[in-house]
Design a protein around this motif. Sequence first.
Motif, mmCIF file in Angstrom:
data_model
loop_
_atom_site.group_PDB
_atom_site.id
_atom_site.type_symbol
_atom_site.label_atom_id
_atom_site.label_comp_id
_atom_site.label_asym_id
_atom_site.label_seq_id
_atom_site.Cartn_x
_atom_site.Cartn_y
_atom_site.Cartn_z
ATOM 1 N N SER A 1 -14.724 17.456 42.209
ATOM 2 C CA SER A 1 -14.760 16.353 43.168
ATOM 3 C C SER A 1 -14.029 15.118 42.645
ATOM 4 C CB SER A 1 -16.202 15.993 43.515
ATOM 5 O OG SER A 1 -16.902 15.623 42.332
ATOM 6 N N ASP A 2 -13.789 15.073 41.305
ATOM 7 C CA ASP A 2 -13.119 13.918 40.717
ATOM 8 C C ASP A 2 -11.594 14.083 40.680
ATOM 9 O OD1 ASP A 2 -15.556 12.718 40.266
ATOM 10 O OD2 ASP A 2 -15.784 13.638 38.285
ATOM 11 N N ILE A 3 -11.109 15.261 41.018
ATOM 12 C CA ILE A 3 -9.677 15.535 40.930
ATOM 13 C C ILE A 3 -8.979 15.094 42.206
ATOM 14 C CG2 ILE A 3 -7.939 17.345 40.657
ATOM 15 C CD1 ILE A 3 -10.048 18.979 39.169
ATOM 16 N N SER A 4 -7.815 14.460 42.037
ATOM 17 C CA SER A 4 -6.982 14.119 43.194
ATOM 18 C C SER A 4 -5.533 14.456 42.883
ATOM 19 C CB SER A 4 -7.129 12.642 43.555
ATOM 20 O OG SER A 4 -6.576 11.822 42.549
ATOM 21 N N TYR A 5 -4.718 14.592 43.938
ATOM 22 C CA TYR A 5 -3.329 15.000 43.778
ATOM 23 C C TYR A 5 -2.395 14.028 44.482
ATOM 24 C CZ TYR A 5 -5.548 19.521 42.712
ATOM 25 O OH TYR A 5 -6.326 20.516 42.191
ATOM 26 N N THR A 6 -1.165 13.944 43.986
ATOM 27 C CA THR A 6 -0.124 13.204 44.693
ATOM 28 C C THR A 6 0.453 14.096 45.791
ATOM 29 O OG1 THR A 6 1.664 13.992 43.275
ATOM 30 C CG2 THR A 6 0.486 12.003 42.574
ATOM 31 N N THR A 7 1.239 13.512 46.683
ATOM 32 C CA THR A 7 1.868 14.315 47.741
ATOM 33 C C THR A 7 2.829 15.340 47.140
ATOM 34 O OG1 THR A 7 3.505 12.534 48.010
ATOM 35 C CG2 THR A 7 1.655 12.573 49.549
ATOM 36 N N GLU A 8 3.502 14.975 46.032
ATOM 37 C CA GLU A 8 4.414 15.923 45.373
ATOM 38 C C GLU A 8 3.643 17.130 44.837
ATOM 39 O OE1 GLU A 8 4.321 12.709 44.808
ATOM 40 O OE2 GLU A 8 6.329 11.895 45.154
ATOM 41 N N GLU A 9 2.473 16.865 44.246
ATOM 42 C CA GLU A 9 1.662 17.960 43.689
ATOM 43 C C GLU A 9 1.111 18.852 44.799
ATOM 44 O OE1 GLU A 9 0.006 15.753 39.638
ATOM 45 O OE2 GLU A 9 -1.030 15.450 41.553
ATOM 46 N N ILE A 10 0.710 18.233 45.923
ATOM 47 C CA ILE A 10 0.231 19.024 47.062
ATOM 48 C C ILE A 10 1.336 19.929 47.584
ATOM 49 C CG2 ILE A 10 -0.536 18.891 49.467
ATOM 50 C CD1 ILE A 10 -2.766 18.253 47.605
ATOM 51 N N ALA A 11 2.554 19.384 47.674
ATOM 52 C CA ALA A 11 3.694 20.169 48.161
ATOM 53 C C ALA A 11 3.924 21.391 47.277
ATOM 54 C CB ALA A 11 4.941 19.300 48.215
ATOM 55 N N LYS A 12 3.812 21.208 45.955
ATOM 56 C CA LYS A 12 4.007 22.335 45.036
ATOM 57 C C LYS A 12 2.873 23.344 45.140
ATOM 58 C CE LYS A 12 6.705 19.731 41.640
ATOM 59 N NZ LYS A 12 6.727 19.161 40.260
ATOM 60 N N LEU A 13 1.639 22.850 45.262
ATOM 61 C CA LEU A 13 0.489 23.748 45.346
ATOM 62 C C LEU A 13 0.513 24.602 46.607
ATOM 63 C CD1 LEU A 13 -2.326 21.328 44.103
ATOM 64 C CD2 LEU A 13 -1.573 23.416 42.947
ATOM 65 N N LEU A 14 0.925 23.995 47.730
ATOM 66 C CA LEU A 14 0.948 24.722 49.005
ATOM 67 C C LEU A 14 2.285 25.389 49.275
ATOM 68 C CD1 LEU A 14 -0.994 22.220 51.326
ATOM 69 C CD2 LEU A 14 -1.873 24.241 50.137
ATOM 70 N N LYS A 15 3.270 25.111 48.387
ATOM 71 C CA LYS A 15 4.626 25.680 48.535
ATOM 72 C C LYS A 15 5.242 25.265 49.877
ATOM 73 C CE LYS A 15 4.078 29.609 45.410
ATOM 74 N NZ LYS A 15 2.862 29.111 44.769
ATOM 75 N N ILE A 16 5.147 23.963 50.173
ATOM 76 C CA ILE A 16 5.738 23.392 51.375
ATOM 77 C C ILE A 16 6.513 22.139 50.961
ATOM 78 C CG2 ILE A 16 3.969 24.253 52.963
ATOM 79 C CD1 ILE A 16 2.580 21.565 52.805
ATOM 80 N N SER A 17 7.299 21.586 51.886
ATOM 81 C CA SER A 17 8.052 20.389 51.563
ATOM 82 C C SER A 17 7.136 19.165 51.569
ATOM 83 C CB SER A 17 9.183 20.176 52.582
ATOM 84 O OG SER A 17 8.654 19.764 53.828
#
Length: 317
Positions: free
Chosen positions: A3-19
């Motif tokens: 619950s303490d972890i957060s991501y940047t938009t760049e990290e989300i893009a890499k995790l979901l394999k989307i732009s």
Amino acid sequence: MKSDISYTTEEIAKLLKISKLTVYDLIKKGALPAYRVGKQMRIDAVDLEAYKARAKGRQTVSAHPETSEPSFATPSSLASSASRSLVITGQDVSLDLLAKYMEKSSPAIRPLRSFVGSLDSLISLYKGEADIVSTHLLDGDTGQYNIPFVRKLLIGYSCVVVNLLSRSAGLYVQRGNPWKIRDWSGLGLPGLRIVNREKGSGARVLLDEQLRMHGISGRQLIGYEQEETNHMSVAGKVASGEADVGVGIEKAALLVGGIDFIPLVRERYDLVMLKNQDNLPWIEQVMSILQSEAFRSELQNMQGYDTSITGQVLYET
């Protein structure tokens, strides 16, 4: 803890394999909750997991009781937000100032910044992934900025092009200009090392158009394939001696220091927005900000900007 972890938009893009633009689109639609930390958007891990769970649920096809046709949930039906998110594309610091003014003038608007080049910005507007896009694209055949590209890329759309600022663009060279470059034709000198911008950026289009008009092949330039993603990085490569020349704006040369700048064009940095009933209220707000004395005064204090036509509508369909 998760619950303490957060991501940047760049990290989300890499995790979901989307732009990254798709991530902004999900945030804008309310499908992926996000919040701002300084200039950066963050997404909590728990919200990411909840989005993934909903996305998996949408893969399960259920028959509609009346039509017996497959029924899928849409992102906008999964979550809602009290504020309207607007994606602003571009890399210039003037866009951060615009976002600040928008937040101050209306708490119902939440500006999101996407740092992409001019051509990609127009494409993202066409695809509905951005709301306010900045562009400085030179059409070498007409000598016009931006409007020829808007006409070609936004066919069938009602839009407005308004000036944000004008600025000087040209060549970064090492202190003292050892290659004695005076204009674009100097790029054809044998042995000259160049540092380039990424494809789709306004500076890259400017360079390629000038090379085309001066009959110089990019393949003959040493370092033509070496790409940087912003003006500061290009200026820095020249300042460090890793390249002899690069294309960019005067402001970056002033900030980096240790290099000379050769002004060659006065480029127009414009905003493009699509006009429809949903957008008209916030477009009026943007226009009001651009034409305000407070905004123009603050913009003028940022060295290297010309605000003589800031807020002027240059093209409208």
